[in-house]
Design an enzyme around this catalytic site. Sequence first.
Site, PDB file in Angstrom:
ATOM      1  N   ASP A  10       0.363 -76.116  37.655  1.00 36.22           N
ATOM      2  CA  ASP A  10       0.146 -74.624  37.367  1.00 36.22           C
ATOM      3  C   ASP A  10      -1.253 -75.460  36.420  1.00 36.22           C
ATOM      4  OD1 ASP A  10       0.467 -72.401  37.137  1.00 36.22           O
ATOM      5  OD2 ASP A  10       2.044 -72.498  35.049  1.00 36.22           O
ATOM      6  N   CYS A  73       1.944 -72.245  41.044  1.00 33.93           N
ATOM      7  CA  CYS A  73       0.731 -70.930  40.351  1.00 33.93           C
ATOM      8  C   CYS A  73       1.102 -69.732  41.837  1.00 33.93           C
ATOM      9  CB  CYS A  73       0.079 -71.940  39.869  1.00 33.93           C
ATOM     10  SG  CYS A  73      -1.048 -70.251  39.415  1.00 33.93           S
ATOM     11  N   CYS A 184       5.616 -63.773  38.587  1.00 30.98           N
ATOM     12  CA  CYS A 184       4.951 -64.739  38.111  1.00 30.98           C
ATOM     13  C   CYS A 184       5.648 -65.262  37.076  1.00 30.98           C
ATOM     14  CB  CYS A 184       3.850 -63.679  36.767  1.00 30.98           C
ATOM     15  SG  CYS A 184       3.786 -64.441  35.131  1.00 30.98           S
ATOM     16  N   HIS A 186       5.918 -66.859  34.737  1.00 27.70           N
ATOM     17  CA  HIS A 186       6.539 -66.461  33.095  1.00 27.70           C
ATOM     18  C   HIS A 186       7.911 -65.608  33.284  1.00 27.70           C
ATOM     19  CE1 HIS A 186       2.774 -68.304  32.206  1.00 27.70           C
ATOM     20  NE2 HIS A 186       3.089 -68.202  30.654  1.00 27.70           N
TER      21      HIS A 186
END
Length: 270
Positions: A10, A73, A184, A186
Amino acid sequence: MPWKAIGIFDSGVGGLTVLKEIIKALPQEDTIYFGDTARVPYGTKSPETVTRYSLEIASFLVHRDIKLLVVACNTASACALEALQQTLSIPVVGVIEPGARRAAAVTRSGRVGVIGTEGTIRSSAYAKAIKRINPEVEVVTRACPLFVPLAEEGWTDNEVAHLTARTYLSGLREAGVDTLVLGCTHYPLLKRVIGETIGEEVKLVDSAEETARIVAEILRGGELLRPTSEQGNHHYFVSDVPAGFIRVGNRFLGGKLGDVYQVSLEAEKE
């Protein structure tokens, strides 16, 4: 071949949520993780630059004898997956297709929401992937850039997080989506506040979980699972000083990272 490691990369720490799900699904597997912390974020870079970075990292990991590569990613999955698959002789898995497939499978109303960084949403990568699977699905997207710093700061269940989620997600609620893709790496850290805000009737699709599921299927189908019941070993590399990666990474992985080594990709090429 089964004894080789799984390679994961990533632009930074976000991909550790994918690694966490892979470890959960395949605890016996060895992994090698690379975070390109010297060049984060990828979302502001051109597709050509992201592809070049991705090929450099893939070369680094392949030289460490991996059996499968995970592009953990979203930006690199959107820009570089095809080039990586054409270049490498091992399976390459991105995070977009698994999430898109799951969303297309579970939606009942045919109306799917996708949230992600500005770069991922601008690329329309999830919308295109979902439409390829089922052209009848309506895809509603929303960039949620502030979710990234909230996740990295650990502000995942306070009033700031809830206010930000309400601001970002109100339009998706009004659009009547019944499925929401966390586009995403995150965002799994904010899954609780996202779920509470969007409503329990909306199915959340975690691309990290779906990617781990696909990785397990590929390894099982290719008879590449590591034939042992022992816990796998996990190795971490970054392209810039590791202190910040370790601090945030412990939270993303949900446990303590092992040793993290800083390497120069330029030196590796020499």
